[in-house]
Motif scaffolding. Structure first.
Motif, PDB file in Angstrom:
ATOM      1  N   ILE A 103     -30.621 -80.334  45.652  1.00  0.00           N
ATOM      2  CA  ILE A 103     -31.583 -81.442  45.650  1.00  0.00           C
ATOM      3  C   ILE A 103     -31.795 -81.960  44.227  1.00  0.00           C
ATOM      4  O   ILE A 103     -31.790 -83.172  43.995  1.00  0.00           O
ATOM      5  N   THR A 104     -31.954 -81.049  43.272  1.00  0.00           N
ATOM      6  CA  THR A 104     -32.188 -81.475  41.890  1.00  0.00           C
ATOM      7  C   THR A 104     -30.992 -82.247  41.345  1.00  0.00           C
ATOM      8  O   THR A 104     -31.147 -83.332  40.774  1.00  0.00           O
ATOM      9  N   TYR A 105     -29.800 -81.694  41.528  1.00  0.00           N
ATOM     10  CA  TYR A 105     -28.609 -82.372  41.011  1.00  0.00           C
ATOM     11  C   TYR A 105     -28.418 -83.727  41.702  1.00  0.00           C
ATOM     12  O   TYR A 105     -28.084 -84.723  41.056  1.00  0.00           O
ATOM     13  N   TYR A 106     -28.617 -83.759  43.009  1.00  0.00           N
ATOM     14  CA  TYR A 106     -28.451 -85.009  43.766  1.00  0.00           C
ATOM     15  C   TYR A 106     -29.420 -86.077  43.268  1.00  0.00           C
ATOM     16  O   TYR A 106     -29.019 -87.212  42.979  1.00  0.00           O
ATOM     17  N   LEU A 107     -30.700 -85.732  43.154  1.00  0.00           N
ATOM     18  CA  LEU A 107     -31.692 -86.732  42.744  1.00  0.00           C
ATOM     19  C   LEU A 107     -31.472 -87.199  41.307  1.00  0.00           C
ATOM     20  O   LEU A 107     -31.526 -88.398  41.023  1.00  0.00           O
ATOM     21  N   VAL A 108     -31.219 -86.269  40.394  1.00  0.00           N
ATOM     22  CA  VAL A 108     -31.023 -86.647  38.988  1.00  0.00           C
ATOM     23  C   VAL A 108     -29.793 -87.539  38.838  1.00  0.00           C
ATOM     24  O   VAL A 108     -29.840 -88.588  38.190  1.00  0.00           O
ATOM     25  N   THR A 109     -28.693 -87.160  39.458  1.00  0.00           N
ATOM     26  CA  THR A 109     -27.455 -87.938  39.327  1.00  0.00           C
ATOM     27  C   THR A 109     -27.587 -89.299  39.995  1.00  0.00           C
ATOM     28  O   THR A 109     -27.136 -90.310  39.446  1.00  0.00           O
ATOM     29  N   GLU A 110     -28.184 -89.350  41.161  1.00  0.00           N
ATOM     30  CA  GLU A 110     -28.323 -90.619  41.879  1.00  0.00           C
ATOM     31  C   GLU A 110     -29.260 -91.578  41.141  1.00  0.00           C
ATOM     32  O   GLU A 110     -28.982 -92.768  41.031  1.00  0.00           O
ATOM     33  N   ILE A 111     -30.352 -91.069  40.605  1.00  0.00           N
ATOM     34  CA  ILE A 111     -31.287 -91.928  39.868  1.00  0.00           C
ATOM     35  C   ILE A 111     -30.641 -92.433  38.583  1.00  0.00           C
ATOM     36  O   ILE A 111     -30.784 -93.603  38.230  1.00  0.00           O
TER      37      ILE A 111
END
Length: 194
Positions: A103-111
């Motif tokens: 979740i952390t990697y997904y949100l940081v990368t997507e944002i």
């Protein structure tokens, strides 16, 4: 085509880097990983790998998928057995790392990707276009449009005329409509008597 040169129209980027649809996707994929206790933690990583097409994201998707599959296989194999404290701590630790990490990697990368796409939007302008040089210069001749005289007066606004002064054509149409309404009225009365 005629007249002074105009600056090319370039669509302006939206003020908000994340629209409602993008925010909904972020929330959906994050909830998917969280509510499945890590069994579907690979789903946001798959979306990220498809969208970014980077090798790092594909490798992280593979690792996340293998960990999720291993966690699921372990749950199936040890279904009714009582797990030891050490086994339980290891499995819960893997679940927490899997969910929090994906979740952390997904949100940081997507944002970050969304922020970069908004920042790069002005680069989509035509080559050689400088917005500061897009000032139109008045033409050296008085009027560049050959179809309009040197001084074009605005059209005069006429006051509405009374109904009788509209002309013979309108009066004729009114008379025909009156005849038609009388004919229809008589037909309706005849149909009512029959």
């Amino acid at each position: 085509m005629y007249g002074p040169p105009q600056a090319p129209q370039v669509p302006q980027p939206s003020k908000s880097p994340a629209s409602g649809g993008r925010i909904a996707l972020l929330a959906l994929f994050s909830a998917l990983a969280l509510l499945s206790c890590g069994f579907l933690a690979w789903a946001p990583m798959l979306r990220l790998a498809i969208v970014t097409r980077r090798a790092v994201d594909w490798v992280l998707f593979g690792v996340t998928f293998l960990l999720s599959a291993g966690l699921f296989a372990y749950a199936v194999v040890t279904g009714d057995k009582e797990a030891t404290t050490t086994e339980a701590l290891v499995v819960v630790g893997i679940m927490v790392v899997l969910v929090a990490g994906s979740i952390t990697y997904y949100l940081v990368t997507e944002i970050r990707r969304l922020d970069r796409s908004v920042a790069a939007a002005p680069a989509l302008r035509p080559p050689g276009y400088d917005p500061s040089s897009a000032v139109t210069v008045p033409s050296p001749i008085g009027n560049p449009n050959p179809y309009v005289g040197p001084v074009a007066a605005p059209p005069a606004v006429r006051a509405p005329q009374p109904p009788a002064a509209h002309g013979p054509r309108i009066d004729q149409v009114r008379a025909e409509l009156d005849e038609l309404s009388d004919l229809l009225r008589h037909q309706r009365e005849d149909d009512g008597r029959a």
